[in-house]
Design a protein around this motif. Sequence first.
Motif, PDB file in Angstrom:
ATOM      1  N   THR A 207      -9.448  55.583  54.575  1.00  0.00           N
ATOM      2  CA  THR A 207     -10.463  55.300  55.590  1.00  0.00           C
ATOM      3  C   THR A 207     -11.261  56.564  55.901  1.00  0.00           C
ATOM      4  O   THR A 207     -11.542  56.886  57.059  1.00  0.00           O
ATOM      5  CB  THR A 207      -9.832  54.709  56.867  1.00  0.00           C
ATOM      6  N   PHE A 208     -11.585  57.307  54.842  1.00  0.00           N
ATOM      7  CA  PHE A 208     -12.368  58.536  54.959  1.00  0.00           C
ATOM      8  C   PHE A 208     -11.714  59.519  55.927  1.00  0.00           C
ATOM      9  O   PHE A 208     -12.361  60.160  56.751  1.00  0.00           O
ATOM     10  CB  PHE A 208     -13.805  58.210  55.391  1.00  0.00           C
ATOM     11  N   ASN A 209     -10.360  59.601  55.813  1.00  0.00           N
ATOM     12  CA  ASN A 209      -9.551  60.494  56.650  1.00  0.00           C
ATOM     13  C   ASN A 209      -9.744  60.212  58.140  1.00  0.00           C
ATOM     14  O   ASN A 209      -9.912  61.136  58.944  1.00  0.00           O
ATOM     15  CB  ASN A 209      -9.862  61.961  56.333  1.00  0.00           C
ATOM     16  N   SER A 210      -9.710  58.940  58.501  1.00  0.00           N
ATOM     17  CA  SER A 210      -9.871  58.581  59.910  1.00  0.00           C
ATOM     18  C   SER A 210      -9.102  57.303  60.214  1.00  0.00           C
ATOM     19  O   SER A 210      -8.524  56.676  59.320  1.00  0.00           O
ATOM     20  CB  SER A 210     -11.356  58.402  60.246  1.00  0.00           C
ATOM     21  N   GLN A 211      -9.103  56.929  61.503  1.00  0.00           N
ATOM     22  CA  GLN A 211      -8.427  55.715  61.954  1.00  0.00           C
ATOM     23  C   GLN A 211      -9.295  55.003  62.977  1.00  0.00           C
ATOM     24  O   GLN A 211      -9.844  55.621  63.896  1.00  0.00           O
ATOM     25  CB  GLN A 211      -7.065  56.043  62.572  1.00  0.00           C
ATOM     26  N   SER A 212      -9.422  53.698  62.844  1.00  0.00           N
ATOM     27  CA  SER A 212     -10.302  52.886  63.690  1.00  0.00           C
ATOM     28  C   SER A 212      -9.956  53.011  65.171  1.00  0.00           C
ATOM     29  O   SER A 212      -8.793  53.188  65.545  1.00  0.00           O
ATOM     30  CB  SER A 212     -10.219  51.417  63.267  1.00  0.00           C
ATOM     31  N   THR A 213     -11.003  52.896  66.012  1.00  0.00           N
ATOM     32  CA  THR A 213     -10.769  52.828  67.449  1.00  0.00           C
ATOM     33  C   THR A 213     -11.652  51.792  68.136  1.00  0.00           C
ATOM     34  O   THR A 213     -11.267  51.205  69.137  1.00  0.00           O
ATOM     35  CB  THR A 213     -10.982  54.186  68.125  1.00  0.00           C
ATOM     36  N   TYR A 214     -12.866  51.497  67.582  1.00  0.00           N
ATOM     37  CA  TYR A 214     -13.764  50.549  68.254  1.00  0.00           C
ATOM     38  C   TYR A 214     -14.874  50.162  67.289  1.00  0.00           C
ATOM     39  O   TYR A 214     -15.220  50.939  66.386  1.00  0.00           O
ATOM     40  CB  TYR A 214     -14.377  51.201  69.503  1.00  0.00           C
ATOM     41  N   VAL A 215     -15.423  48.963  67.474  1.00  0.00           N
ATOM     42  CA  VAL A 215     -16.642  48.555  66.785  1.00  0.00           C
ATOM     43  C   VAL A 215     -17.685  48.222  67.844  1.00  0.00           C
ATOM     44  O   VAL A 215     -17.442  47.391  68.725  1.00  0.00           O
ATOM     45  CB  VAL A 215     -16.420  47.356  65.848  1.00  0.00           C
ATOM     46  N   LEU A 216     -18.822  48.890  67.755  1.00  0.00           N
ATOM     47  CA  LEU A 216     -19.904  48.726  68.729  1.00  0.00           C
ATOM     48  C   LEU A 216     -21.026  47.892  68.137  1.00  0.00           C
ATOM     49  O   LEU A 216     -21.513  48.185  67.037  1.00  0.00           O
ATOM     50  CB  LEU A 216     -20.455  50.095  69.129  1.00  0.00           C
ATOM     51  N   LYS A 217     -21.461  46.866  68.871  1.00  0.00           N
ATOM     52  CA  LYS A 217     -22.692  46.167  68.528  1.00  0.00           C
ATOM     53  C   LYS A 217     -23.839  46.883  69.229  1.00  0.00           C
ATOM     54  O   LYS A 217     -23.861  46.981  70.452  1.00  0.00           O
ATOM     55  CB  LYS A 217     -22.643  44.704  68.961  1.00  0.00           C
ATOM     56  N   VAL A 218     -24.782  47.401  68.449  1.00  0.00           N
ATOM     57  CA  VAL A 218     -25.906  48.148  69.013  1.00  0.00           C
ATOM     58  C   VAL A 218     -26.801  47.194  69.791  1.00  0.00           C
ATOM     59  O   VAL A 218     -27.187  46.131  69.292  1.00  0.00           O
ATOM     60  CB  VAL A 218     -26.702  48.859  67.908  1.00  0.00           C
ATOM     61  N   GLU A 219     -27.135  47.574  71.016  1.00  0.00           N
ATOM     62  CA  GLU A 219     -27.935  46.716  71.880  1.00  0.00           C
ATOM     63  C   GLU A 219     -29.381  46.627  71.396  1.00  0.00           C
ATOM     64  O   GLU A 219     -29.977  47.617  70.976  1.00  0.00           O
ATOM     65  CB  GLU A 219     -27.919  47.250  73.318  1.00  0.00           C
ATOM     66  N   GLY A 220     -29.930  45.419  71.453  1.00  0.00           N
ATOM     67  CA  GLY A 220     -31.336  45.223  71.178  1.00  0.00           C
ATOM     68  C   GLY A 220     -31.714  45.251  69.706  1.00  0.00           C
ATOM     69  O   GLY A 220     -32.902  45.188  69.377  1.00  0.00           O
ATOM     70  N   VAL A 221     -30.734  45.355  68.825  1.00  0.00           N
ATOM     71  CA  VAL A 221     -31.010  45.387  67.391  1.00  0.00           C
ATOM     72  C   VAL A 221     -30.148  44.319  66.734  1.00  0.00           C
ATOM     73  O   VAL A 221     -28.927  44.319  66.880  1.00  0.00           O
ATOM     74  CB  VAL A 221     -30.706  46.768  66.774  1.00  0.00           C
ATOM     75  N   GLU A 222     -30.764  43.442  65.994  1.00  0.00           N
ATOM     76  CA  GLU A 222     -30.025  42.344  65.392  1.00  0.00           C
ATOM     77  C   GLU A 222     -29.137  42.830  64.252  1.00  0.00           C
ATOM     78  O   GLU A 222     -29.555  43.631  63.411  1.00  0.00           O
ATOM     79  CB  GLU A 222     -30.995  41.288  64.856  1.00  0.00           C
ATOM     80  N   ASP A 223     -27.889  42.371  64.263  1.00  0.00           N
ATOM     81  CA  ASP A 223     -26.960  42.598  63.154  1.00  0.00           C
ATOM     82  C   ASP A 223     -26.703  44.074  62.879  1.00  0.00           C
ATOM     83  O   ASP A 223     -26.575  44.497  61.731  1.00  0.00           O
ATOM     84  CB  ASP A 223     -27.485  41.920  61.881  1.00  0.00           C
ATOM     85  N   ARG A 224     -26.617  44.879  63.931  1.00  0.00           N
ATOM     86  CA  ARG A 224     -26.341  46.312  63.760  1.00  0.00           C
ATOM     87  C   ARG A 224     -25.023  46.644  64.456  1.00  0.00           C
ATOM     88  O   ARG A 224     -24.901  46.534  65.668  1.00  0.00           O
ATOM     89  CB  ARG A 224     -27.480  47.139  64.368  1.00  0.00           C
ATOM     90  N   TYR A 225     -24.020  47.026  63.669  1.00  0.00           N
ATOM     91  CA  TYR A 225     -22.686  47.336  64.186  1.00  0.00           C
ATOM     92  C   TYR A 225     -22.271  48.719  63.705  1.00  0.00           C
ATOM     93  O   TYR A 225     -22.555  49.104  62.563  1.00  0.00           O
ATOM     94  CB  TYR A 225     -21.658  46.308  63.706  1.00  0.00           C
ATOM     95  N   ILE A 226     -21.568  49.443  64.576  1.00  0.00           N
ATOM     96  CA  ILE A 226     -21.077  50.781  64.238  1.00  0.00           C
ATOM     97  C   ILE A 226     -19.553  50.784  64.312  1.00  0.00           C
ATOM     98  O   ILE A 226     -18.963  50.398  65.325  1.00  0.00           O
ATOM     99  CB  ILE A 226     -21.645  51.847  65.181  1.00  0.00           C
ATOM    100  N   PHE A 227     -18.947  51.219  63.226  1.00  0.00           N
ATOM    101  CA  PHE A 227     -17.500  51.415  63.159  1.00  0.00           C
ATOM    102  C   PHE A 227     -17.190  52.806  63.693  1.00  0.00           C
ATOM    103  O   PHE A 227     -17.717  53.810  63.206  1.00  0.00           O
ATOM    104  CB  PHE A 227     -17.037  51.289  61.705  1.00  0.00           C
ATOM    105  N   MET A 228     -16.337  52.865  64.718  1.00  0.00           N
ATOM    106  CA  MET A 228     -15.948  54.133  65.331  1.00  0.00           C
ATOM    107  C   MET A 228     -14.502  54.440  64.976  1.00  0.00           C
ATOM    108  O   MET A 228     -13.634  53.567  65.069  1.00  0.00           O
ATOM    109  CB  MET A 228     -16.093  54.063  66.853  1.00  0.00           C
ATOM    110  N   ALA A 229     -14.249  55.690  64.582  1.00  0.00           N
ATOM    111  CA  ALA A 229     -12.896  56.086  64.184  1.00  0.00           C
ATOM    112  C   ALA A 229     -12.646  57.531  64.589  1.00  0.00           C
ATOM    113  O   ALA A 229     -13.574  58.294  64.865  1.00  0.00           O
ATOM    114  CB  ALA A 229     -12.708  55.907  62.672  1.00  0.00           C
ATOM    115  N   ASP A 230     -11.371  57.883  64.617  1.00  0.00           N
ATOM    116  CA  ASP A 230     -10.945  59.248  64.937  1.00  0.00           C
ATOM    117  C   ASP A 230     -10.370  59.912  63.698  1.00  0.00           C
ATOM    118  O   ASP A 230      -9.615  59.299  62.939  1.00  0.00           O
ATOM    119  CB  ASP A 230      -9.862  59.235  66.024  1.00  0.00           C
ATOM    120  N   ARG A 231     -10.720  61.164  63.523  1.00  0.00           N
ATOM    121  CA  ARG A 231     -10.077  62.002  62.513  1.00  0.00           C
ATOM    122  C   ARG A 231      -9.133  62.937  63.277  1.00  0.00           C
ATOM    123  O   ARG A 231      -9.530  63.970  63.815  1.00  0.00           O
ATOM    124  CB  ARG A 231     -11.126  62.781  61.718  1.00  0.00           C
ATOM    125  N   TRP A 232      -7.869  62.525  63.358  1.00  0.00           N
ATOM    126  CA  TRP A 232      -6.899  63.228  64.194  1.00  0.00           C
ATOM    127  C   TRP A 232      -6.556  64.610  63.637  1.00  0.00           C
ATOM    128  O   TRP A 232      -6.565  64.833  62.425  1.00  0.00           O
ATOM    129  CB  TRP A 232      -5.616  62.408  64.320  1.00  0.00           C
TER     130      TRP A 232
END
Length: 369
Positions: free
Chosen positions: A310-335
Amino acid sequence: MKQCLITLALVLTFSWGVQGQKKAFEPGELWLDTDGTHINAHGGGLLYDQGYYYWYGEHKDHNSLAQVGVNVYRSKDLYTWEKKGVALAVSEDPDSEITSGCVMERPKVIYNEKTDKYVMWFHLELKGMGYAAAKTGVAISDTPVGPFEYIRSYNPNKGKWPMNFNDDWKKDYVENPSLEWWSDPWYKEVKEGLFVKRDFNKGQMARDMTLFVDDDNKAYHIYSSEENLTLHIAELADDYLSFTGKYITLAPAGHNEAPTMFKRNGSYYMITSGCTGWDPNAARSFKSESIWGPWEPLGNPCIGEGADLTFNSQSTYVLKVEGVEDRYIFMADRWNPKNHIDGRYVWLPIQWDGDRPILEWKGRWNLED
């Protein structure tokens, strides 16, 4: 030397803009707030409220114990973050569940329209108990920046069976069954509720967690349970401060943690990780047409070099970007277990292969890409 300084100035201007405003995401790099300090919001989640994004996360020092509490940052564009302070502070009372030296992890905040309150849930481990308590704590505030008031902790759904639990499995629990872990008989027993039955009378274990609010404003608490072997999806009460008793198990014995949940085109998605401590592993993904399942495994959403970790990281949240259709950001931590405060953040755009989420490494990207 002059040429080196000019080059460095150009690089900084390109990344941060002429007035210090960041213009792009640079996964894994130092991410400075408006005070020039590395953002300290690990295992975090985001809330969008009245034109601002709020980023809540663990304040890390050199170890994983809570010494400060949960930090909150604010942004209008997701690139540039202003620290707004400590949203939920550890208590000075040594008898408090959130006293300094406890463990407060993966805080998430949601807004309740009925009560006009901001509600924070987080994974809580009591001081001096390691990870044995496996509780989830809840706090409340009148504003998104706090201060949040701690209310109480739970081992969720005490005395309640999962909705997808077979009646035949509701037999007496045999304490310490003579089964070798990871053997076929043991897998069978776990899938048939070995640990659900063990914890039925005291409430279920709750470690890594996230929150999800559906289109009807029903809220759900998703957490790693049963010794981190099985995920639970549990419905929250209308005020978001307790559990209704409705919950399901997901991927029994699958050993998932770090859950995220989001919704796209009427379908529900989850991205999680395996359980390898602070070390990265391959992400997993799931899809369902109902939050109550059945959930279909989709495999590792990552592709390309670094996908197996996972590109040396671990998931923590997925954000849907406000006001933009079909735009999601995968958030992860590199501990960074040798120096927790230096943990980095890996944010990547979610791409799609049909109805399957795809994550591909990008060293630098922005929302217009």
